[in-house]
Design an enzyme around this catalytic site. Structure first.
Site, PDB file in Angstrom:
ATOM      1  N   HIS A 178      48.060  31.719  33.937  1.00 33.55           N
ATOM      2  CA  HIS A 178      46.651  32.152  33.767  1.00 33.55           C
ATOM      3  C   HIS A 178      45.827  30.728  33.693  1.00 33.55           C
ATOM      4  CE1 HIS A 178      47.616  36.331  32.199  1.00 33.55           C
ATOM      5  NE2 HIS A 178      47.605  36.512  33.213  1.00 33.55           N
TER       6      HIS A 178
ATOM      7  N   TYR B 220      46.035  41.277  26.495  1.00 36.98           N
ATOM      8  CA  TYR B 220      47.431  41.771  25.900  1.00 36.98           C
ATOM      9  C   TYR B 220      47.400  41.993  24.339  1.00 36.98           C
ATOM     10  CZ  TYR B 220      48.853  40.542  30.600  1.00 36.98           C
ATOM     11  OH  TYR B 220      49.008  40.557  32.041  1.00 36.98           O
TER      12      TYR B 220
ATOM     13  N   LYS C   1      48.718  31.067  41.932  1.00 33.58           N
ATOM     14  CA  LYS C   1      47.365  31.070  42.555  1.00 33.58           C
ATOM     15  C   LYS C   1      46.940  29.664  42.608  1.00 33.58           C
ATOM     16  CE  LYS C   1      45.764  35.701  41.481  1.00 33.58           C
ATOM     17  NZ  LYS C   1      44.753  36.574  40.673  1.00 33.58           N
TER      18      LYS C   1
ATOM     19  N   ARG D 246      53.975  37.119  39.847  1.00 34.36           N
ATOM     20  CA  ARG D 246      53.491  37.812  40.713  1.00 34.36           C
ATOM     21  C   ARG D 246      54.352  38.261  42.061  1.00 34.36           C
ATOM     22  NH1 ARG D 246      50.267  33.472  39.317  1.00 34.36           N
ATOM     23  NH2 ARG D 246      48.169  33.751  38.199  1.00 34.36           N
TER      24      ARG D 246
ATOM     25  N   ARG E 239      54.839  42.694  35.292  1.00 36.26           N
ATOM     26  CA  ARG E 239      54.271  41.431  34.843  1.00 36.26           C
ATOM     27  C   ARG E 239      53.503  41.817  33.415  1.00 36.26           C
ATOM     28  NH1 ARG E 239      52.385  36.352  36.335  1.00 36.26           N
ATOM     29  NH2 ARG E 239      50.003  36.068  35.941  1.00 36.26           N
TER      30      ARG E 239
ATOM     31  N   HIS F 257      52.948  44.705  39.167  1.00 32.61           N
ATOM     32  CA  HIS F 257      52.191  44.106  38.162  1.00 32.61           C
ATOM     33  C   HIS F 257      52.225  44.618  36.886  1.00 32.61           C
ATOM     34  CE1 HIS F 257      49.273  40.688  38.535  1.00 32.61           C
ATOM     35  NE2 HIS F 257      48.379  41.508  37.617  1.00 32.61           N
TER      36      HIS F 257
END
Length: 323
Positions: free
Chosen positions: A296, A305, A196, A173, A273, A270
């Site tokens: 994630h 994806y 995160k 990120r 990414r 992003h």
């Protein structure tokens, strides 16, 4: 009085930052989303958490659905309403607030009364291999176009090349990228990053990314601890934090190189990414492994994806769908 709700909101935001470990940006967004709800609740004379009921939630959802996405639009021009995805952000913040109230035994409406709006499948911003190659070459080509090149221009070229290589190599990120240390040990082709929710994961650097970073670092003479810095603002009187590139700077950098490369679509960090993930999955990588590399929390997020990377289904289609 409404101050009671404000006090609860302050406690909730502190809890979100400290106990839940959310980023300051997330806390700021929650503050903004909840402030809008409280302003709406004020028109209903709601002064206590116990007065928040299903009717208020329903009316608030209707209110959001009718709001303009550009409240300060130019007179005479039409404006779209808030997207369902944006409306969900407001409701997610409110639901989290209600969960906090329930956890602390503050009477209010049940959090599960909030249902999020259904949104269409997420469309991924991707770039092709050819576009990626053009992006990687863009810093050097842009430097060659300068009439009076300076040493600083060359260093920036090396920095920008290293940034693009790193984004595609690691799937970082942008906030994680700008936090990288100059003294990161890449001898094992990997590094631990804090993402995160303060979760730590391992990301991996390709040989080309490592070479690009090494060239960039060898060209630097500053003392900043950050891997990627804003060379135009270096001042010995400032501290190391002032040297670091901001997320916004990297976003502008990627956007400008995409435009320079002739890519008509919007390209962001992003996007790199997304391309990192689809490249892995398209070449047969295990989804659980990609989930871990992306950081994630849920495999569901990684599954967005699959509809563009299912190489096996594509091969089957080519083999058996004859015309």
């Amino acid at each position: 009085m409404l101050d009671m709700l404000e006090s609860l909101k302050d406690r909730f935001l502190e809890y979100t930052e400290i106990e839940k470990g959310r980023s300051l940006k997330t806390v700021e967004n929650y503050d903004r989303y909840l402030t809008r709800f409280f302003q709406f609740a004020k028109s209903y004379n709601v002064t206590k958490a116990s007065q928040i009921d299903e009717r208020l939630l329903r009316d608030y959802r209707l209110f959001l659905n009718r709001q303009s996405s550009q409240p300060h639009r130019v007179k005479g021009k039409t404006s779209d309403t808030l997207k369902k995805k944006t409306q969900n952000y407001y409701m997610i913040a409110l639901r989290s607030f209600l969960k906090f109230l329930a956890k602390n035994k503050v009477p209010s409406v049940a959090p599960d009364q909030i249902e999020l709006a259904k949104v269409g499948d997420r469309e991924l911003d991707l770039i092709t291999e050819r576009e990626l190659k053009s992006m990687l070459e863009a810093p050097f080509r842009k430097l060659q176009n300068l009439k009076n090149k300076t040493r600083l221009d060359e260093i920036k070229m090396l920095r920008d090349t290293a940034i693009i290589e790193t984004l595609f190599s690691t799937g970082l990120r942008v906030s994680e990228l700008v936090s990288l240390s100059r003294f990161t040990d890449l001898s094992n082709d990997q590094v631990s990053v804090r993402g995160k929710g303060e979760k730590v994961r391992v990301v991996f650097f390709s040989p080309s990314a490592k070479v690009a970073i090494e060239k960039y670092l060898n060209a630097r003479s500053d003392t900043s601890n950050f891997l990627f810095i804003s060379h135009s603002t270096i001042n010995p009187a400032k501290n190391d934090q002032d040297y670091a590139l901001t997320t916004r700077s990297v976003q502008r950098l990627i956007r400008d190189y995409a435009i320079f490369s002739g890519i008509a679509r919007k390209v962001t960090p992003h996007t790199m990414r997304h391309s990192f993930a689809t490249n892995l999955l398209g070449n047969g990588a295990d989804m659980r492994a990609v989930q871990r590399m992306l950081g994630h929390a849920s495999i569901t997020t990684t599954q967005i994806y699959t509809h563009v990377t299912d190489k096996e289904l594509k091969d089957i289609h080519r083999k058996f769908h004859k015309r």
